[in-house]
Enzyme design. Structure first.
Site, PDB file in Angstrom:
ATOM      1  N   GLU A 133      -4.144  -3.152   1.381  1.00  0.00           N
ATOM      2  CA  GLU A 133      -3.171  -2.048   1.386  1.00  0.00           C
ATOM      3  C   GLU A 133      -2.078  -2.328   0.359  1.00  0.00           C
ATOM      4  O   GLU A 133      -1.167  -3.087   0.642  1.00  0.00           O
ATOM      5  CB  GLU A 133      -2.570  -1.883   2.774  1.00  0.00           C
ATOM      6  CG  GLU A 133      -3.631  -1.530   3.825  1.00  0.00           C
ATOM      7  CD  GLU A 133      -3.037  -1.149   5.174  1.00  0.00           C
ATOM      8  OE1 GLU A 133      -1.892  -0.692   5.213  1.00  0.00           O
ATOM      9  OE2 GLU A 133      -3.731  -1.309   6.164  1.00  0.00           O
ATOM     10  N   PHE A 134      -2.146  -1.735  -0.768  1.00  0.00           N
ATOM     11  CA  PHE A 134      -3.227  -0.962  -1.369  1.00  0.00           C
ATOM     12  C   PHE A 134      -3.364  -1.432  -2.804  1.00  0.00           C
ATOM     13  O   PHE A 134      -2.394  -1.968  -3.351  1.00  0.00           O
ATOM     14  CB  PHE A 134      -2.871   0.545  -1.373  1.00  0.00           C
ATOM     15  CG  PHE A 134      -2.817   1.140   0.014  1.00  0.00           C
ATOM     16  CD1 PHE A 134      -3.971   1.507   0.676  1.00  0.00           C
ATOM     17  CD2 PHE A 134      -1.592   1.292   0.664  1.00  0.00           C
ATOM     18  CE1 PHE A 134      -3.923   2.072   1.951  1.00  0.00           C
ATOM     19  CE2 PHE A 134      -1.542   1.843   1.941  1.00  0.00           C
ATOM     20  CZ  PHE A 134      -2.710   2.225   2.578  1.00  0.00           C
TER      21      PHE A 134
END
Ligand code: NAG
Ligand code: NAG
Ligand code: NAG
Length: 380
Positions: free
Chosen positions: A147-148
């Protein structure tokens, strides 16, 4: 394609007989349904044995993180015991479920993964170690939760990582005559990451080719990072922006990832705000801060929301526009999903021909209410 045909068929059939249409679609959807949920290993008073495995097909152990120098997993003794307990408990249940361990998570952030994916030495260390850990502790697969990715270069490197991971997983499977480990990833709600830097597209060709499925994180659209207004954190529709599940799933479909590899995320938690004026309490109403929730995050599990609403005699409103629910008690405002909004979302995902859904997180439900409803609907 089968799903598309059913959908078209339904459009016509709906005039003739709703019942026929419903059963035609449902039989397709249930053929290889995915009912997933993440298990937060840090959850208090919630163990793998408390999971009702009638309601799920895949449970993800959250999270493991590789070492930031060697990019291999170093599993300590106490963690090893937890992993063995997780897989053996869930495999021994009746019915058993498949188990995956999830790598990374929101708290890990992006830097480790950027470095890991950037060269073939670190990718190879990570890949071999992930396979070794999965086999050693009895997992059926591995789930990547980066993420991310922050840049287009990260996305290119992610494509290499998935490609090389798939090659090694297949090699290991044929060398040991076992079914290949499952490979999945938790991804941003849309196929383009739209915040913190330039828009960057996920490598959808590599995803389609190398992963068994992706978990689309269709939540966290609004929250404590914008305390000035309430928001539907997992809105199915948003007429004013692209920040919605319908947009996100549509973008993944347009990116070319097969519908049979798309899993819709559903939150078993809500997000809270403190209203500026208790009489202005719609979605987007002015707020001055986050509301209740541990560590000032303004996050409550669905079970906690149910208790809060009961204890404070909250007013509960179903919002048709966004397909979400909110409750108000004095100046406290909570946006969340309940059985009604989840029912509509499941219907939407089935009409799109998706493979199934997953929950973040399995310990958030209240008496398995939402999990039961979702599982029942997807099995019809
Ligand atoms: C690796 O992790 C250690 C321990 O958490 C930390 O002190 C160190 O700064 C990290 N190194 C890099 C390169 O991120
Ligand atoms: C939403 O996405 C579409 C297509 O990706 C784009 O054309 C449009 O400008 C976006 N709308 C907003 C409000 O960002
Ligand atoms: C609402 O109920 C919770 C317990 O569920 C309690 O901790 C909280 O103080 C109450 N909040 C308000 C605003 O009354």
């Amino acid at each position: 394609m089968a799903a598309l045909k059913n959908y078209t068929l339904c459009t016509y059939a709906i005039l003739l007989t709703l019942t026929f249409c419903y059963s035609a679609m449902a039989s397709h959807s249930s053929s290889q349904a995915m009912k997933g949920a993440y298990f937060p290993s840090w959850a208090q008073n919630f163990t793998p044995s408390s999971i009702n495995t009638n309601l799920f097909t895949h449970i993800y152990y959250a999270f493991l993180t590789p070492n930031n120098v060697t990019f291999k997993f170093g599993i300590e003794h106490t963690q090893a015991l937890l992993l063995v307990d997780f897989t053996s408990t869930l495999h021994a249940k009746n019915p058993p479920v498949k188990t995956l361990f999830s790598v990374g998570g929101a708290a890990e952030g992006t830097v480790l993964f950027s470095r890991l994916a950037a060269d073939s030495w670190s990718r190879s260390n990570f890949i071999h170690s992930s396979i070794e850990v999965a086999r050693k502790f009895g997992f059926d697969g591995v789930d990547l939760d980066w993420e991310f990715p922050q840049s287009s270069q990260d996305m290119v490197n992610l494509a290499f990582l998935l490609e090389e991971w798939r090659v090694e997983v297949e090699k290991e499977a044929s060398a040991t005559s076992r079914p290949p480990l499952l490979l999945s990833a938790a991804v941003y709600y849309s196929a383009d990451v739209l915040f913190d830097g330039p828009p960057r597209a996920y490598p959808s060709a590599s995803i389609s080719k190398n992963l068994d499925w992706i978990n689309v994180m269709a939540y966290d659209y609004h929250g404590g990072w914008d305390p000035s207004a309430t928001g539907a954190q997992a809105a199915l529709f948003d007429p004013t922006s692209n920040v919605s599940t319908s947009y996100g799933l549509g973008s993944w479909i347009r990116s070319g990832v097969p519908r049979s590899k798309l899993i819709m995320g559903l939150p078993l938690y809500g997000r809270t705000w403190q209203l500026k004026d208790p009489t202005l309490h719609g979605i987007g109403a002015p707020a001055i801060d986050v509301g209740p929730g541990p560590d000032g995050t303004g996050v409550l599990t669905f079970a906690e929301v149910v208790k809060f609403n009961k204890d404070n005699k909250s007013k509960v409103v179903y919002d048709l526009t966004t397909v979400s629910v909110y409750s108000v008690a004095g100046t406290i405002w909570i946006g969340y999903d309940d059985t009604t909004s989840v029912t509509v979302k499941i219907g939407y995902a089935q009409r799109l021909g998706l493979r199934g859904y997953f929950f973040w997180a399995v310990n958030g439900d209240y008496k398995w209410k939402i999990s039961k409803r979702a599982s029942h609907l997807w099995s019809l």
